[in-house]
Design an enzyme around this catalytic site. Structure first.
Site: not given
Length: 321
Positions: A166, A191, A259, A262, A285, A294
């Protein structure tokens, strides 16, 4: 209801709000972005309650909140133009606060738990093609006047595409990151404070090494690796502005953002045979369902694998032949 109302809650309720936000930062290690989003969602709700009840919102108003009041809040937000995704986030923020108060024995969160968030249409990631992603990273420094800034811009975008970072993760790297040319992986804190190990490609190491060589500022461990023109931390807006220039020069669509590099990292790995679990780990994730988006982007390749690998598909092909 506008957020311009200054007194939107009693002192007692505002104190509980402040304590909750502090707990998010201290106990759950929530990012500043997450805390700001929760604060905004809760403030919007309290402003709504103030108008709804014609007085500042109080703790007693939340003690046994009904679904009717929550529905009225979401309807108000929808009237202001909020979409399903924003409404779901609003409800999530209010629900989280009510659960916090419920654990302290101050309210019942039953009404909030009974509410279903509006369904948001899932948007698919929009990656660049392999050729476009490579061209972006190679031409990233085209608009810089000084060589070290050119090398910096190349290094940042190469990190986004080469490691799937990110933009906040790349710009948050410390000054001593990637200093060893023999490094093969680095730990990234993403995150929620979740740490993942990201492999390092030679192209990434080479790009950062060139930036280090040309950068006129010292890069100690306690300061950021990437610097702005005057030596301060490089801001995300500068990277986004550079990407906008590249879009114009290369004829790329508006979806070609930092982004998107990514997204390109993940999609191109999947197209080359990478498995979803590995890609999930590389992206950081929390849920595999997030990574599974994806597969919709690369559905053609997956159907090709299915036809060549599934026993029934192979038998049918042989019979047709």
């Amino acid at each position: 209801m506008s957020d311009t109302i200054l007194v939107h809650a009693t002192g007692e309720l505002l104190a509980e709000k402040a304590a909750w936000l502090a707990a998010l930062a201290d106990e759950r290690n929530a990012s500043a972005h997450t805390i700001a989003a929760y604060e905004r969602d809760l403030r919007q709700f309290l402003v709504f309650l103030t108008g709804y009840n014609a007085r500042p919102a109080a703790l007693a108003d939340l003690a046994d909140l009904r679904t009717a009041e929550l529905r009225a809040f979401l309807a108000s937000r929808r009237g202001d133009g909020a979409g399903a995704r924003s409404l779901g986030r609003n409800l999530s923020g209010v629900r989280a606060f009510l659960k916090h108060l419920e654990r302290k024995g101050l309210v019942s969160a039953a009404g909030a738990r009974a509410m279903r968030a509006p369904k948001a249409q899932k948007s698919l990631p929009r990656p660049l093609s392999v050729d476009d992603a490579l061209e972006v990273t190679e031409d990233a420094g085209s608009f810089a006047v000084e060589p070290w800034i050119s090398a910096r811009d190349v290094a940042v975008l190469t990190l986004l595409y080469g490691c799937g970072l990110r933009i906040s993760e790349a710009l948050g790297l410390p000054g001593d990151a990637l200093a060893d040319p023999n490094e093969r992986a680095m730990a990234i804190s993403g995150k929620g404070g979740k740490t993942r190990l990201v492999p390092l490609l030679p192209a990434v190491l080479a790009a950062v090494a060139e930036y280090r060589r040309l950068c006129p500022f010292a890069l100690p461990a306690e300061e950021p690796l990437f610097r702005g023109a005057r030596g301060g931390p490089l801001r995300a807006q500068i990277v986004q502005r550079n990407m906008a220039r590249l879009r114009g020069a290369l004829g790329l669509p508006a979806s070609a953002t930092p982004h998107a590099l990514r997204h390109s990292f993940a999609t191109h790995l999947l197209a080359a045979g990478g498995d979803l679990r590995t890609i999930q780990d590389l992206l950081g994730h929390a849920s595999l369902s997030t990574t599974q988006t994806y597969t919709a982007v690369d559905s053609g390749r997956l159907m090709s694998i299915y036809r060549s690998a599934h026993p029934r598909a192979r038998r049918k092909s042989a019979a047709e032949g």
